[in-house]
Write an enzyme that holds these catalytic residues in place. Structure first.
Site, PDB file in Angstrom:
ATOM      1  N   HIS A  52       0.834  -1.214   0.000  1.00  0.00           N
ATOM      2  CA  HIS A  52       0.000   0.000   0.000  1.00  0.00           C
ATOM      3  C   HIS A  52       0.866   1.260   0.000  1.00  0.00           C
ATOM      4  O   HIS A  52       0.706   2.148  -0.856  1.00  0.00           O
ATOM      5  CB  HIS A  52      -0.910  -0.016   1.227  1.00  0.00           C
ATOM      6  CG  HIS A  52      -1.773   1.201   1.376  1.00  0.00           C
ATOM      7  ND1 HIS A  52      -3.102   1.214   1.055  1.00  0.00           N
ATOM      8  CD2 HIS A  52      -1.487   2.452   1.833  1.00  0.00           C
ATOM      9  CE1 HIS A  52      -3.605   2.424   1.277  1.00  0.00           C
ATOM     10  NE2 HIS A  52      -2.648   3.185   1.771  1.00  0.00           N
ATOM     11  N   GLU A  53       1.768   1.337   0.957  1.00  0.00           N
ATOM     12  CA  GLU A  53       2.579   2.553   1.060  1.00  0.00           C
ATOM     13  C   GLU A  53       3.493   2.727  -0.151  1.00  0.00           C
ATOM     14  O   GLU A  53       3.781   3.855  -0.563  1.00  0.00           O
ATOM     15  CB  GLU A  53       3.391   2.547   2.352  1.00  0.00           C
ATOM     16  CG  GLU A  53       2.556   2.595   3.623  1.00  0.00           C
ATOM     17  CD  GLU A  53       1.573   3.754   3.669  1.00  0.00           C
ATOM     18  OE1 GLU A  53       1.837   4.790   3.037  1.00  0.00           O
ATOM     19  OE2 GLU A  53       0.531   3.615   4.330  1.00  0.00           O
ATOM     20  N   HIS A 112       1.772   4.638  -2.843  1.00  0.00           N
ATOM     21  CA  HIS A 112       1.957   6.081  -2.680  1.00  0.00           C
ATOM     22  C   HIS A 112       3.336   6.496  -3.179  1.00  0.00           C
ATOM     23  O   HIS A 112       3.495   7.535  -3.829  1.00  0.00           O
ATOM     24  CB  HIS A 112       1.826   6.463  -1.210  1.00  0.00           C
ATOM     25  CG  HIS A 112       0.440   6.438  -0.668  1.00  0.00           C
ATOM     26  ND1 HIS A 112      -0.599   7.143  -1.229  1.00  0.00           N
ATOM     27  CD2 HIS A 112      -0.083   5.805   0.420  1.00  0.00           C
ATOM     28  CE1 HIS A 112      -1.706   6.936  -0.526  1.00  0.00           C
ATOM     29  NE2 HIS A 112      -1.418   6.129   0.481  1.00  0.00           N
TER      30      HIS A 112
END
Length: 710
Positions: free
Chosen positions: A498-499, A502
């Site tokens: 997920h990170e 980003h």
């Protein structure tokens, strides 16, 4: 995730970078490494040279430089143009951007006592500067002139930047009469002060909430590695007892899935939910919450909106409160019966061993759900964790997927200094072999780091500034004792993917202007790339590449893999419910007037009332974040915006479906996504970008619950 920019970034370069800096800046620059362009690759911060005492004077000097640059714009006698006003404004804070990007990274990830004291001095200075610029009448007159007279003739990013700058001033109150403008300044300053207090109090409260354990026997059910972690955590926190259980930022604590001691489970859960609600008089955030809520409501009213939620949502893809409420109401109606059935099933399972009078408590849920999962699916976290070594997940999973989809390769750089020895640095290369970014990872928890996981940047990509991106991810994983591999749960694996989604939004950015690049998109679009990137973790080729035993290096056996993947969607109503409850709490606090904000003493009751009103007052499924420690809302930038995680998940599911249909690891599909969405930053309306890539006129929510396992 948190974007570590605490005020409107106000950049300047063209004419300004050619002008000589004030003498004081030149003098300070020779002594202060933060005021000099770093000689390291990509202009990476040189932590070998930077001392904690450098930050305050560097920020003070950088503020002076930006003030001088703004004054040059105001004093310019020539007719306002894009170049001498909008571009000059965009580049006015180059030095301040560079310094604060490093400093605010540390305030979240490595907040030493010196950094904490510096932050207390810096925050009001930054707020004063932001107010000064936002309410500079002469500056706004020049911006408005360009918007009124040149905007229609501009093209591409020049046009988009002009629109963003002008509307940013308007939303800050530039069109207000003098008395209301003065009140807005006061509100902004007070909110900044309160958020500083929040940022100091909540980490202290969370650290204080650790649960001390006197004997190893009380930790029955934990693995030897987890027990060793509890011992290490106790030693790093003063060794008041041989072991301690550290409280993480969410309401439920993952460790509860394995703790056999029911009383210890209760103590851990209660430590979590009461960490900052005044149960311990030293740690009560409700006075901060109530005052911020009142100030936000007043701010919205001054700006002509009924509530702060109306004000905040205007610039999102959702557009208004009505659309968000409709979205949430649909989800709640479909979710509620599934949640009730899930709770009944867990309680009935527990009663088999505990007796028919046993009543499931929230601190029991994870424990019996895990046992139930083991019985039904023959799987436990401890069985799969040896296959999720943090290094393998990063190199053979996260990086491998980025290589297959986007052609990226990663080379570790041990010559680039970091602010903590646990960090790693990687140079990122495009498929043509060209270096395009630096990426830092900081994965292990420590007392100086706030809870959660996030991405930010030491430098954003900008062709105007000739700056390639310097991006970092931060997590809070447990670090194994020396000589042992650090292992992750499946949830932590997904968090890493997920990170990095980003991070890719920053790494693959290809924009002219800093203000438009990378993650500078509406709040309810920024989570899309990260949530979409989680889908790569389950692609068989990617999973098989990283899920290898930490000791033997062998891939996860096929039978175990099948059981583990089936278990991902086991009893998933909980995860959706805790998110829905937190989302509705956030909106509840921001859909009321200042007069309707409850008192400090009634804040807890208000929370329960609001959850009851939407059908989410469920002791078995509490909010992911309770009001008193909801950092996204009171300390971060998600006020009236936490819904965005669910909103963008619909977009992410649609995009993952497109990838799956056309080739999940097909470089052509990855390149199309890169070209049409992830490299574009905020240079185009996000929903237009979504349509450009998927061909869909509107997002399709029909597959959302299916993707959630519901």
């Amino acid at each position: 995730m948190r974007l570590n920019r605490s005020f409107l970034t106000l950049g300047l370069a063209a004419a300004l970078l050619q002008a000589p800096a004030p003498a004081s800046a030149q003098s300070a620059g020779r002594q202060n490494p933060l005021l000099q362009k770093s000689s390291l690759p990509f202009g990476a911060p040189d932590f070998n040279k930077i001392q904690e005492s450098d930050y305050l004077p560097a920020i003070e000097e950088a503020i002076k430089i930006q003030r001088a640059n703004i004054q040059k714009i105001v004093d310019n006698k020539k007719k306002p143009t894009f170049a001498n006003t909008i571009l000059a404004y965009e580049e006015s804070g180059v030095v301040l951007d560079r310094v604060t990007s490093v400093f605010f990274g540390l305030t979240s990830a490595h907040k030493t006592p010196v950094i904490a004291e510096t932050e207390k001095k810096v925050s009001p200075m930054m707020t004063d500067l932001s107010n000064e610029i936002s309410f500079n009448k002469k500056l706004f007159e020049r911006v408005k002139y360009v918007y009124d007279n040149e905007y229609a003739k501009l093209k591409g990013e020049d046009k988009r930047l002009t629109e963003i700058v002008y509307k940013g001033f308007v939303r800050s109150g530039a069109l207000l009469p003098a008395d209301k403008m003065e009140r807005m300044k006061q509100i902004n300053s007070r909110i900044s002060d309160l958020q500083q207090q929040w940022g100091d109090l909540l980490p202290d409260a969370t650290n204080n909430a650790v649960v001390w354990v006197k004997s190893k026997e009380e930790l029955a059910g934990l693995s030897e590695a987890d027990i060793a972690q509890c011992k290490n955590d106790a030693q790093s926190r003063g060794a008041k007892a041989p072991y301690c259980i550290v409280i993480i930022n969410t309401t439920q604590q993952p460790i509860l899935a394995n703790l056999a001691n029911r009383d210890l489970r209760r103590r851990v859960y209660e430590a979590s939910i009461h960490r900052a609600d005044g149960t311990n008089p030293k740690f009560n955030t409700f006075p901060i919450v109530v005052e911020i809520a009142k100030l936000r409501a007043e701010k919205a009213k001054i700006m002509g909106y009924d509530t702060y939620a109306d004000f905040a949502l205007e610039r999102t893809t959702a557009k208004n409160v009505k659309n968000v409420d409709h979205f949430l109401t649909q989800l709640i109606s479909e979710y509620a019966p599934k949640a009730d059935a899930e709770t009944r099933a867990i309680e009935q399972y527990a009663q088999r061993t505990e007796g028919k009078d046993f009543r499931l408590q929230p601190y029991d849920r994870f424990y019996y759900s895990a046992k139930m999962k083991k019985d039904m699916l023959n799987i436990t976290d401890d069985e799969v964790k040896p296959y999720f070594n943090v290094d393998s997940v990063q190199i053979n999973g996260v990086f491998y997927a980025a290589n297959r989809a986007y052609g990226l390769t990663f080379k570790q750089r041990k010559d680039i200094p970091t602010y903590h020895p646990d960090m790693k640095v990687f140079e990122v290369f495009d498929r043509n072999g060209k270096a395009i970014a630096l990426f830092y990872s900081d994965f292990f928890r420590r007392p100086t780091k706030r809870g959660g996981a996030w991405m930010s940047s030491f430098a954003k990509q900008s062709r105007q500034r000739h700056q390639l991106p310097v991006i970092y991810n931060v997590c809070n994983n447990a670090k194994a004792p020396e000589g042992q591999p650090s292992l992750l749960t499946w949830d932590e694996v997904c968090t890493m993917f997920h990170e990095f989604g980003h991070a890719l939004h920053g790494i693959l950015s290809n924009c002219q202007y800093d203000a438009l690049s990378g993650t500078a998109v509406p709040r309810d679009f920024v989570e899309m790339p990260s949530q979409f990137n989680e889908s790569f973790a389950q692609i068989p080729e990617v999973f098989d590449h990283f899920a290898r035993h930490a000791v033997t290096g062998q891939p996860m056996p096929a039978a175990l893999k099948e059981r583990m993947l089936k278990s991902i969607n086991f009893q998933t109503a909980y995860a959706l419910g805790e998110n829905l409850a937190a989302t509705c709490l956030d909106l509840a606090w921001h859909k009321i007037s200042a007069e309707e904000v409850p008192s400090v003493y009634m804040a807890g009751a208000f929370e329960k009332e609001q959850l009851h009103n939407v059908g989410l007052l469920n002791t078995q499924i509490p909010p992911r974040y309770i009001t008193s420690y909801f950092n996204h809302v009171w300390g971060g930038g998600y006020a009236a915006g936490y819904y965005s995680y669910l909103w963008t998940e619909v977009l992410a599911v649609n995009i993952a479906d497109y990838f799956a249909k056309h080739g999940a690891l097909d470089p052509a599909v990855g390149q199309s996504f890169r070209d049409k969405i992830i490299s574009r930053g905020n240079t185009k309306d996000p929903m237009e970008m979504f349509t450009d890539f998927t061909g869909m006129k509107q997002p399709d929510a029909s597959t959302f619950l299916k993707a959630r396992g519901l």
